[in-house]
Design a protein around this motif. Structure first.
Motif, PDB file in Angstrom:
ATOM      1  N   GLY A 167     -20.799  -8.160   2.011  1.00 51.07           N
ATOM      2  CA  GLY A 167     -20.219  -8.594   3.278  1.00 51.07           C
ATOM      3  C   GLY A 167     -20.475 -10.072   3.496  1.00 51.07           C
ATOM      4  N   GLU A 168     -19.947 -10.579   4.598  1.00 47.70           N
ATOM      5  CA  GLU A 168     -20.185 -11.971   4.953  1.00 47.70           C
ATOM      6  C   GLU A 168     -21.674 -12.199   5.146  1.00 47.70           C
ATOM      7  OE1 GLU A 168     -16.888 -13.808   7.663  1.00 47.70           O
ATOM      8  OE2 GLU A 168     -17.444 -11.842   8.479  1.00 47.70           O
ATOM      9  N   ASP A 169     -22.091 -13.473   5.011  1.00 48.29           N
ATOM     10  CA  ASP A 169     -23.489 -13.737   5.324  1.00 48.29           C
ATOM     11  C   ASP A 169     -23.681 -13.473   6.814  1.00 48.29           C
ATOM     12  OD1 ASP A 169     -23.458 -16.236   6.975  1.00 48.29           O
ATOM     13  OD2 ASP A 169     -22.664 -17.154   5.146  1.00 48.29           O
ATOM     14  N   MET A 170     -24.918 -13.257   7.197  1.00 47.90           N
ATOM     15  CA  MET A 170     -25.207 -12.810   8.561  1.00 47.90           C
ATOM     16  C   MET A 170     -24.727 -13.795   9.626  1.00 47.90           C
ATOM     17  SD  MET A 170     -26.456  -9.824   8.589  1.00 47.90           S
ATOM     18  CE  MET A 170     -25.805  -9.160   7.091  1.00 47.90           C
TER      19      MET A 170
ATOM     20  N   ILE B 129     -24.616 -12.895  20.494  1.00 49.76           N
ATOM     21  CA  ILE B 129     -25.670 -11.884  20.490  1.00 49.76           C
ATOM     22  C   ILE B 129     -26.958 -12.484  21.046  1.00 49.76           C
ATOM     23  CG2 ILE B 129     -27.089 -10.394  19.018  1.00 49.76           C
ATOM     24  CD1 ILE B 129     -24.582 -10.207  17.170  1.00 49.76           C
ATOM     25  N   THR B 130     -27.555 -11.766  21.965  1.00 49.62           N
ATOM     26  CA  THR B 130     -28.788 -12.216  22.600  1.00 49.62           C
ATOM     27  C   THR B 130     -30.006 -11.688  21.848  1.00 49.62           C
ATOM     28  OG1 THR B 130     -28.949 -10.272  24.017  1.00 49.62           O
ATOM     29  CG2 THR B 130     -27.667 -12.163  24.877  1.00 49.62           C
ATOM     30  N   GLY B 131     -31.147 -12.287  22.137  1.00 47.20           N
ATOM     31  CA  GLY B 131     -32.397 -11.791  21.577  1.00 47.20           C
ATOM     32  C   GLY B 131     -32.668 -10.358  22.006  1.00 47.20           C
ATOM     33  N   GLU B 132     -32.308 -10.036  23.251  1.00 40.99           N
ATOM     34  CA  GLU B 132     -32.485  -8.675  23.749  1.00 40.99           C
ATOM     35  C   GLU B 132     -31.645  -7.688  22.940  1.00 40.99           C
ATOM     36  OE1 GLU B 132     -31.940  -6.041  27.842  1.00 40.99           O
ATOM     37  OE2 GLU B 132     -30.770  -7.882  27.606  1.00 40.99           O
ATOM     38  N   ALA B 133     -30.401  -8.035  22.686  1.00 37.76           N
ATOM     39  CA  ALA B 133     -29.523  -7.152  21.915  1.00 37.76           C
ATOM     40  C   ALA B 133     -30.050  -6.985  20.490  1.00 37.76           C
ATOM     41  CB  ALA B 133     -28.097  -7.695  21.909  1.00 37.76           C
ATOM     42  N   PHE B 134     -30.505  -8.080  19.889  1.00 29.22           N
ATOM     43  CA  PHE B 134     -31.061  -8.004  18.535  1.00 29.22           C
ATOM     44  C   PHE B 134     -32.261  -7.054  18.512  1.00 29.22           C
ATOM     45  CE2 PHE B 134     -33.642  -9.229  14.937  1.00 29.22           C
ATOM     46  CZ  PHE B 134     -32.701  -9.415  13.926  1.00 29.22           C
TER      47      PHE B 134
ATOM     48  N   GLU C 286     -41.425  -0.310   7.916  1.00 25.49           N
ATOM     49  CA  GLU C 286     -41.940  -1.643   8.224  1.00 25.49           C
ATOM     50  C   GLU C 286     -41.349  -2.699   7.307  1.00 25.49           C
ATOM     51  OE1 GLU C 286     -46.229  -1.350   8.354  1.00 25.49           O
ATOM     52  OE2 GLU C 286     -46.100   0.269   9.829  1.00 25.49           O
ATOM     53  N   SER C 287     -41.222  -2.383   6.025  1.00 21.35           N
ATOM     54  CA  SER C 287     -40.647  -3.329   5.066  1.00 21.35           C
ATOM     55  C   SER C 287     -39.186  -3.635   5.405  1.00 21.35           C
ATOM     56  CB  SER C 287     -40.753  -2.758   3.649  1.00 21.35           C
ATOM     57  OG  SER C 287     -40.154  -3.618   2.722  1.00 21.35           O
ATOM     58  N   ILE C 288     -38.414  -2.608   5.717  1.00 24.65           N
ATOM     59  CA  ILE C 288     -36.998  -2.799   6.062  1.00 24.65           C
ATOM     60  C   ILE C 288     -36.869  -3.595   7.356  1.00 24.65           C
ATOM     61  CG2 ILE C 288     -34.899  -1.601   6.787  1.00 24.65           C
ATOM     62  CD1 ILE C 288     -35.721   0.648   4.761  1.00 24.65           C
ATOM     63  N   ILE C 289     -37.670  -3.258   8.354  1.00 21.29           N
ATOM     64  CA  ILE C 289     -37.607  -3.954   9.642  1.00 21.29           C
ATOM     65  C   ILE C 289     -38.029  -5.417   9.482  1.00 21.29           C
ATOM     66  CG2 ILE C 289     -38.564  -4.038  11.984  1.00 21.29           C
ATOM     67  CD1 ILE C 289     -36.400  -1.857  11.525  1.00 21.29           C
ATOM     68  N   GLU C 290     -38.985  -5.697   8.616  1.00 19.86           N
ATOM     69  CA  GLU C 290     -39.364  -7.094   8.340  1.00 19.86           C
ATOM     70  C   GLU C 290     -38.177  -7.873   7.778  1.00 19.86           C
ATOM     71  OE1 GLU C 290     -42.822  -7.400   5.840  1.00 19.86           O
ATOM     72  OE2 GLU C 290     -44.053  -6.263   7.251  1.00 19.86           O
ATOM     73  N   ASP C 291     -37.438  -7.248   6.858  1.00 25.02           N
ATOM     74  CA  ASP C 291     -36.256  -7.912   6.286  1.00 25.02           C
ATOM     75  C   ASP C 291     -35.199  -8.168   7.359  1.00 25.02           C
ATOM     76  OD1 ASP C 291     -37.381  -7.982   3.756  1.00 25.02           O
ATOM     77  OD2 ASP C 291     -36.274  -6.237   3.012  1.00 25.02           O
ATOM     78  N   VAL C 292     -35.028  -7.210   8.252  1.00 26.19           N
ATOM     79  CA  VAL C 292     -34.059  -7.367   9.341  1.00 26.19           C
ATOM     80  C   VAL C 292     -34.526  -8.467  10.300  1.00 26.19           C
ATOM     81  CG1 VAL C 292     -33.040  -6.229  11.353  1.00 26.19           C
ATOM     82  CG2 VAL C 292     -33.136  -5.040   9.152  1.00 26.19           C
ATOM     83  N   ALA C 293     -35.796  -8.453  10.659  1.00 28.23           N
ATOM     84  CA  ALA C 293     -36.343  -9.457  11.587  1.00 28.23           C
ATOM     85  C   ALA C 293     -36.147 -10.882  11.055  1.00 28.23           C
ATOM     86  CB  ALA C 293     -37.813  -9.186  11.858  1.00 28.23           C
ATOM     87  N   ALA C 294     -36.208 -11.035   9.749  1.00 28.18           N
ATOM     88  CA  ALA C 294     -36.032 -12.351   9.138  1.00 28.18           C
ATOM     89  C   ALA C 294     -34.623 -12.901   9.340  1.00 28.18           C
ATOM     90  CB  ALA C 294     -36.359 -12.286   7.649  1.00 28.18           C
ATOM     91  N   LEU C 295     -33.691 -12.043   9.730  1.00 26.34           N
ATOM     92  CA  LEU C 295     -32.295 -12.451   9.934  1.00 26.34           C
ATOM     93  C   LEU C 295     -31.993 -12.865  11.368  1.00 26.34           C
ATOM     94  CD1 LEU C 295     -30.646  -9.590   7.879  1.00 26.34           C
ATOM     95  CD2 LEU C 295     -30.997 -11.965   7.148  1.00 26.34           C
ATOM     96  N   GLU C 296     -32.971 -12.740  12.261  1.00 24.58           N
ATOM     97  CA  GLU C 296     -32.714 -12.973  13.681  1.00 24.58           C
ATOM     98  C   GLU C 296     -32.081 -14.339  13.956  1.00 24.58           C
ATOM     99  OE1 GLU C 296     -34.769 -12.519  18.077  1.00 24.58           O
ATOM    100  OE2 GLU C 296     -36.032 -12.346  16.298  1.00 24.58           O
ATOM    101  N   ASP C 297     -32.594 -15.384  13.352  1.00 26.86           N
ATOM    102  CA  ASP C 297     -32.042 -16.722  13.608  1.00 26.86           C
ATOM    103  C   ASP C 297     -30.585 -16.854  13.163  1.00 26.86           C
ATOM    104  OD1 ASP C 297     -34.423 -17.564  14.724  1.00 26.86           O
ATOM    105  OD2 ASP C 297     -35.107 -18.627  12.931  1.00 26.86           O
ATOM    106  N   ASP C 298     -30.183 -16.057  12.157  1.00 23.49           N
ATOM    107  CA  ASP C 298     -28.802 -16.102  11.676  1.00 23.49           C
ATOM    108  C   ASP C 298     -27.859 -15.280  12.547  1.00 23.49           C
ATOM    109  OD1 ASP C 298     -29.456 -17.741   9.543  1.00 23.49           O
ATOM    110  OD2 ASP C 298     -29.739 -16.075   8.163  1.00 23.49           O
ATOM    111  N   VAL C 299     -28.413 -14.399  13.391  1.00 22.20           N
ATOM    112  CA  VAL C 299     -27.604 -13.478  14.181  1.00 22.20           C
ATOM    113  C   VAL C 299     -27.544 -13.866  15.654  1.00 22.20           C
ATOM    114  CG1 VAL C 299     -27.422 -11.078  14.945  1.00 22.20           C
ATOM    115  CG2 VAL C 299     -28.024 -11.575  12.565  1.00 22.20           C
TER     116      VAL C 299
END
Length: 120
Positions: free
Chosen positions: A65-68, A77-82, A104-117
């Motif tokens: 898919g497209e990059d995040m 998208i807000t921080g609250e929604a994320f 925890e490992s999966i959620i860490e990977d997702v959390a690392a994307l917050e700035d892109d989302v």
């Protein structure tokens, strides 16, 4: 001997599809998140999410898919929604029997994307 991937540990594609199905049930029942999905092709989004979760879980799937940042551009998208999305993913993973360390490992990977989302 190589370590077993999270993807293999949780049961592969069938398990990921169950998690993603549960995840979107939760997301689409959340009044904070439903406005983000009003004009979304959910079948396409489901397929991309299965790819994404499979990829971050170490499965034999490449996310194509497209990059995040591009995928979420213009959505506001807000921080609250994320945070709601991350919480729903965490709950769906746990509800579908994914071990805590893998969650925890999966959620860490997702959390690392917050700035892109957020705020794109």
């Amino acid at each position: 001997m190589s370590a077993k991937s999270i993807y293999a540990e949780i049961g592969g594609r069938d398990a990921v599809e169950s998690v993603v199905d549960d995840f979107y049930d939760r997301v689409l029942d959340d009044p904070v998140l439903t406005p983000y999905f009003e004009d979304t092709d959910m079948d396409e989004l489901f397929a991309h999410q299965v790819q994404f979760v499979s990829s971050v879980a170490g499965g034999p799937v490449e996310y194509d898919g497209e990059d995040m940042q591009a995928a979420h551009e213009g959505m506001g998208i807000t921080g609250e929604a994320f945070a709601h999305v991350a919480d729903h993913l965490d709950a769906a993973l746990r509800e579908n029997g994914v071990p805590g360390d893998a969650v925890e490992s999966i959620i860490e990977d997702v959390a690392a994307l917050e700035d892109d989302v957020v705020g794109q």
